[in-house]
Design a protein around this motif. Structure first.
Motif, PDB file in Angstrom:
ATOM      1  N   MET A 114     -92.418  52.707  36.249  1.00  0.00           N
ATOM      2  CA  MET A 114     -91.750  53.569  35.279  1.00  0.00           C
ATOM      3  C   MET A 114     -90.397  54.080  35.747  1.00  0.00           C
ATOM      4  O   MET A 114     -89.628  54.639  34.956  1.00  0.00           O
ATOM      5  CB  MET A 114     -92.661  54.744  34.915  1.00  0.00           C
ATOM      6  CG  MET A 114     -93.958  54.293  34.238  1.00  0.00           C
ATOM      7  SD  MET A 114     -93.695  53.201  32.794  1.00  0.00           S
ATOM      8  CE  MET A 114     -92.897  54.326  31.661  1.00  0.00           C
ATOM      9  N   GLN A 115     -90.081  53.883  37.016  1.00  0.00           N
ATOM     10  CA  GLN A 115     -88.731  54.199  37.487  1.00  0.00           C
ATOM     11  C   GLN A 115     -87.734  53.167  36.972  1.00  0.00           C
ATOM     12  O   GLN A 115     -86.553  53.479  36.766  1.00  0.00           O
ATOM     13  CB  GLN A 115     -88.697  54.235  39.012  1.00  0.00           C
ATOM     14  CG  GLN A 115     -87.344  54.641  39.608  1.00  0.00           C
ATOM     15  CD  GLN A 115     -86.973  56.066  39.268  1.00  0.00           C
ATOM     16  OE1 GLN A 115     -87.776  56.979  39.450  1.00  0.00           O
ATOM     17  NE2 GLN A 115     -85.768  56.287  38.762  1.00  0.00           N
ATOM     18  N   GLU A 116     -88.216  51.957  36.740  1.00  0.00           N
ATOM     19  CA  GLU A 116     -87.332  50.863  36.331  1.00  0.00           C
ATOM     20  C   GLU A 116     -87.515  50.451  34.871  1.00  0.00           C
ATOM     21  O   GLU A 116     -86.577  49.942  34.259  1.00  0.00           O
ATOM     22  CB  GLU A 116     -87.596  49.633  37.221  1.00  0.00           C
ATOM     23  CG  GLU A 116     -87.419  49.883  38.713  1.00  0.00           C
ATOM     24  CD  GLU A 116     -85.985  50.238  39.054  1.00  0.00           C
ATOM     25  OE1 GLU A 116     -85.072  49.814  38.306  1.00  0.00           O
ATOM     26  OE2 GLU A 116     -85.773  50.949  40.058  1.00  0.00           O
ATOM     27  N   TYR A 117     -88.656  50.681  34.292  1.00  0.00           N
ATOM     28  CA  TYR A 117     -88.961  50.141  32.971  1.00  0.00           C
ATOM     29  C   TYR A 117     -88.072  50.762  31.892  1.00  0.00           C
ATOM     30  O   TYR A 117     -87.986  51.973  31.764  1.00  0.00           O
ATOM     31  CB  TYR A 117     -90.429  50.377  32.631  1.00  0.00           C
ATOM     32  CG  TYR A 117     -90.860  49.715  31.337  1.00  0.00           C
ATOM     33  CD1 TYR A 117     -90.770  48.341  31.175  1.00  0.00           C
ATOM     34  CD2 TYR A 117     -91.347  50.469  30.277  1.00  0.00           C
ATOM     35  CE1 TYR A 117     -91.152  47.724  30.001  1.00  0.00           C
ATOM     36  CE2 TYR A 117     -91.741  49.859  29.094  1.00  0.00           C
ATOM     37  CZ  TYR A 117     -91.629  48.487  28.966  1.00  0.00           C
ATOM     38  OH  TYR A 117     -92.009  47.884  27.783  1.00  0.00           O
ATOM     39  N   ARG A 118     -87.364  49.925  31.165  1.00  0.00           N
ATOM     40  CA  ARG A 118     -86.459  50.318  30.077  1.00  0.00           C
ATOM     41  C   ARG A 118     -85.447  51.376  30.540  1.00  0.00           C
ATOM     42  O   ARG A 118     -85.023  52.242  29.773  1.00  0.00           O
ATOM     43  CB  ARG A 118     -87.258  50.820  28.869  1.00  0.00           C
ATOM     44  CG  ARG A 118     -88.109  49.746  28.203  1.00  0.00           C
ATOM     45  CD  ARG A 118     -89.026  50.291  27.111  1.00  0.00           C
ATOM     46  NE  ARG A 118     -88.306  50.945  26.038  1.00  0.00           N
ATOM     47  CZ  ARG A 118     -88.894  51.578  25.013  1.00  0.00           C
ATOM     48  NH1 ARG A 118     -90.228  51.614  24.954  1.00  0.00           N
ATOM     49  NH2 ARG A 118     -88.190  52.164  24.081  1.00  0.00           N
ATOM     50  N   ARG A 119     -85.039  51.285  31.802  1.00  0.00           N
ATOM     51  CA  ARG A 119     -84.201  52.321  32.404  1.00  0.00           C
ATOM     52  C   ARG A 119     -82.871  52.502  31.688  1.00  0.00           C
ATOM     53  O   ARG A 119     -82.438  53.632  31.413  1.00  0.00           O
ATOM     54  CB  ARG A 119     -83.993  51.998  33.884  1.00  0.00           C
ATOM     55  CG  ARG A 119     -83.024  52.912  34.626  1.00  0.00           C
ATOM     56  CD  ARG A 119     -83.275  54.370  34.419  1.00  0.00           C
ATOM     57  NE  ARG A 119     -84.654  54.778  34.686  1.00  0.00           N
ATOM     58  CZ  ARG A 119     -85.126  55.990  34.409  1.00  0.00           C
ATOM     59  NH1 ARG A 119     -84.364  56.888  33.814  1.00  0.00           N
ATOM     60  NH2 ARG A 119     -86.382  56.292  34.683  1.00  0.00           N
ATOM     61  N   GLU A 120     -82.185  51.418  31.386  1.00  0.00           N
ATOM     62  CA  GLU A 120     -80.888  51.539  30.724  1.00  0.00           C
ATOM     63  C   GLU A 120     -81.019  52.167  29.349  1.00  0.00           C
ATOM     64  O   GLU A 120     -80.141  52.910  28.904  1.00  0.00           O
ATOM     65  CB  GLU A 120     -80.211  50.164  30.638  1.00  0.00           C
ATOM     66  CG  GLU A 120     -79.763  49.604  31.982  1.00  0.00           C
ATOM     67  CD  GLU A 120     -78.954  48.337  31.817  1.00  0.00           C
ATOM     68  OE1 GLU A 120     -78.598  47.986  30.674  1.00  0.00           O
ATOM     69  OE2 GLU A 120     -78.679  47.687  32.852  1.00  0.00           O
ATOM     70  N   GLU A 121     -82.107  51.875  28.683  1.00  0.00           N
ATOM     71  CA  GLU A 121     -82.330  52.383  27.336  1.00  0.00           C
ATOM     72  C   GLU A 121     -82.670  53.865  27.334  1.00  0.00           C
ATOM     73  O   GLU A 121     -82.145  54.634  26.523  1.00  0.00           O
ATOM     74  CB  GLU A 121     -83.452  51.588  26.672  1.00  0.00           C
ATOM     75  CG  GLU A 121     -83.765  52.002  25.254  1.00  0.00           C
ATOM     76  CD  GLU A 121     -84.930  51.228  24.670  1.00  0.00           C
ATOM     77  OE1 GLU A 121     -85.274  51.496  23.508  1.00  0.00           O
ATOM     78  OE2 GLU A 121     -85.508  50.382  25.380  1.00  0.00           O
ATOM     79  N   CYS A 122     -83.548  54.273  28.235  1.00  0.00           N
ATOM     80  CA  CYS A 122     -84.020  55.661  28.168  1.00  0.00           C
ATOM     81  C   CYS A 122     -83.122  56.627  28.929  1.00  0.00           C
ATOM     82  O   CYS A 122     -83.073  57.820  28.593  1.00  0.00           O
ATOM     83  CB  CYS A 122     -85.459  55.769  28.658  1.00  0.00           C
ATOM     84  SG  CYS A 122     -85.736  55.369  30.388  1.00  0.00           S
ATOM     85  N   GLY A 123     -82.392  56.150  29.933  1.00  0.00           N
ATOM     86  CA  GLY A 123     -81.418  56.991  30.626  1.00  0.00           C
ATOM     87  C   GLY A 123     -82.009  58.300  31.115  1.00  0.00           C
ATOM     88  O   GLY A 123     -83.032  58.340  31.807  1.00  0.00           O
ATOM     89  N   ALA A 124     -81.386  59.416  30.703  1.00  0.00           N
ATOM     90  CA  ALA A 124     -81.785  60.744  31.176  1.00  0.00           C
ATOM     91  C   ALA A 124     -83.048  61.256  30.504  1.00  0.00           C
ATOM     92  O   ALA A 124     -83.524  62.347  30.832  1.00  0.00           O
ATOM     93  CB  ALA A 124     -80.647  61.737  30.959  1.00  0.00           C
ATOM     94  N   ALA A 125     -83.609  60.495  29.586  1.00  0.00           N
ATOM     95  CA  ALA A 125     -84.825  60.946  28.890  1.00  0.00           C
ATOM     96  C   ALA A 125     -86.042  60.950  29.805  1.00  0.00           C
ATOM     97  O   ALA A 125     -87.002  61.676  29.552  1.00  0.00           O
ATOM     98  CB  ALA A 125     -85.085  60.074  27.667  1.00  0.00           C
ATOM     99  N   VAL A 126     -86.018  60.139  30.866  1.00  0.00           N
ATOM    100  CA  VAL A 126     -87.169  60.011  31.768  1.00  0.00           C
ATOM    101  C   VAL A 126     -86.736  60.241  33.211  1.00  0.00           C
ATOM    102  O   VAL A 126     -85.725  59.703  33.661  1.00  0.00           O
ATOM    103  CB  VAL A 126     -87.824  58.616  31.644  1.00  0.00           C
ATOM    104  CG1 VAL A 126     -88.912  58.436  32.697  1.00  0.00           C
ATOM    105  CG2 VAL A 126     -88.402  58.407  30.251  1.00  0.00           C
TER     106      VAL A 126
END
Length: 341
Positions: A36-48
């Motif tokens: 979860m540190q990497e999954y959809r990282r560019e998309e979620c940005g500061a949300a996670v």
């Protein structure tokens, strides 16, 4: 309390699978678990934001709801409730936070929704808790953690399949959003989603986060049954016996109450009677109960959850009981193991 030996928890399988959907529980492969540190990282940005709670033993809460890194001398003097990790170092210090692919998208989508609508960052504390990792927590736990229900026995939690997520929310200043308590709060009465002693603001914020997870579940064609006893813990239902919990969660978000006072008494004093009334539904029964409870409230359902009814067809992926717990011994080759036990 005398702790059970590790040998009591080896070779565990799920007994909560739904026979009408499959003939035996499924094995979770390493490839089913997403970082979860990497999954959809560019998309979620500061949300996670990810903090693997049980892989560290230094983070603490300040008086304003922020989290800071305490030096070892200070950390040793802090009361347990001030520590993010209440159980001591239980994972490898470089362990990552994994979720089963079924829950990973739901978690990211819920976090993005809360970021877009509230400006909150969702902090992920624990996802997959391998049986070995759960055993370490169990061995470190106080007797009261077990008797209160704060911690489950190894192999008996949705965490053991990567199908539960423990999370909290931070505001733009980096402080915890007021939800009346911290993650892993030791007073289970305050941690309950039914708690009435917290502020109206905290109640509202708890409802907002619960709504976001249900909404994200429905958007992904999945139902969610968050733990009643832990507002920070969101998960898939174990099996059909948990379908009433899905309905209760939706009702709570709608400002309604599913169980009457008599039902609550029945649940505590007459388990057989409660099971007969609430825990023997088919999925078709659940859909019918949903329609009966929310008839006339379709506009609000759509506003909160993006849908007016759950998925029409039952799926294997709905239930964490359809999967066996995960062992580090099965993940070691992939490098996704959490402990060296």
């Amino acid at each position: 309390m005398t702790k059970k030996p590790w040998s009591d928890f080896t070779g565990m399988t799920s007994h909560g699978y739904v026979p009408g959907l499959l003939s035996q529980p499924l094995t979770i492969a390493a490839n089913d678990l997403l970082d979860m540190q990497e999954y959809r990282r560019e998309e979620c940005g500061a949300a996670v934001h990810v903090i693997v709670a049980y892989a560290q033993d230094e983070l603490a809460y300040d008086d304003k709801g922020g989290i800071f890194k305490a030096d070892s001398a200070m950390y040793a003097t802090l009361p347990r409730e001030r520590k993010v990790n209440k159980f001591g170092l239980s994972y490898r210090s470089d362990a990552k936070l994994y979720l089963h692919k079924t829950l990973a998208d739901i978690t990211v989508d819920a976090a993005m929704y809360l970021y877009q609508t509230q400006g909150w960052t969702t902090v992920l504390y624990d996802g997959l808790r391998t049986v070995e990792g759960a055993y370490n927590l169990y061995m470190n736990a106080a007797d009261s953690d077990m008797t209160s229900g704060l911690l489950s026995l190894p192999g008996h939690s949705s965490h053991n399949k990567g199908m539960a997520i423990d999370s909290m929310m931070m505001d733009k200043s980096g402080r915890e959003v007021d939800v009346g308590a911290h993650f892993d709060h030791l007073d289970m009465a305050v941690g309950s989603r039914l708690c009435e002693t917290i502020s109206d603001t905290a109640k509202r914020n708890r409802t907002l986060r619960e709504t976001a997870f249900l909404r994200a579940g429905f958007a992904n064609g999945i139902i969610m049954a968050p733990l009643r006893s832990e507002f920070w813990h969101d998960q898939l239902p174990e099996n059909r016996e948990d379908l009433w919990r899905v309905l209760e969660s939706a009702a709570r978000c709608m400002g309604m109450r599913l169980l009457t006072k008599e039902d609550e008494i029945l649940r505590k004093q007459n388990r057989a009677g409660f099971e007969e009334k609430w825990e023997r539904w088919s999925y078709a029964d659940f859909l019918a109960e949903w329609q009966k409870l929310f008839r006339g409230h379709e506009a609000k359902l759509k506003e909160l959850f993006g849908v007016t009814s759950p998925p029409p067809k039952e799926k294997i992926e709905f239930y964490h009981g359809n999967y066996n717990p995960v062992y580090d011994s099965d993940l070691r080759a992939s490098g996704k193991h959490l402990t060296d036990l």
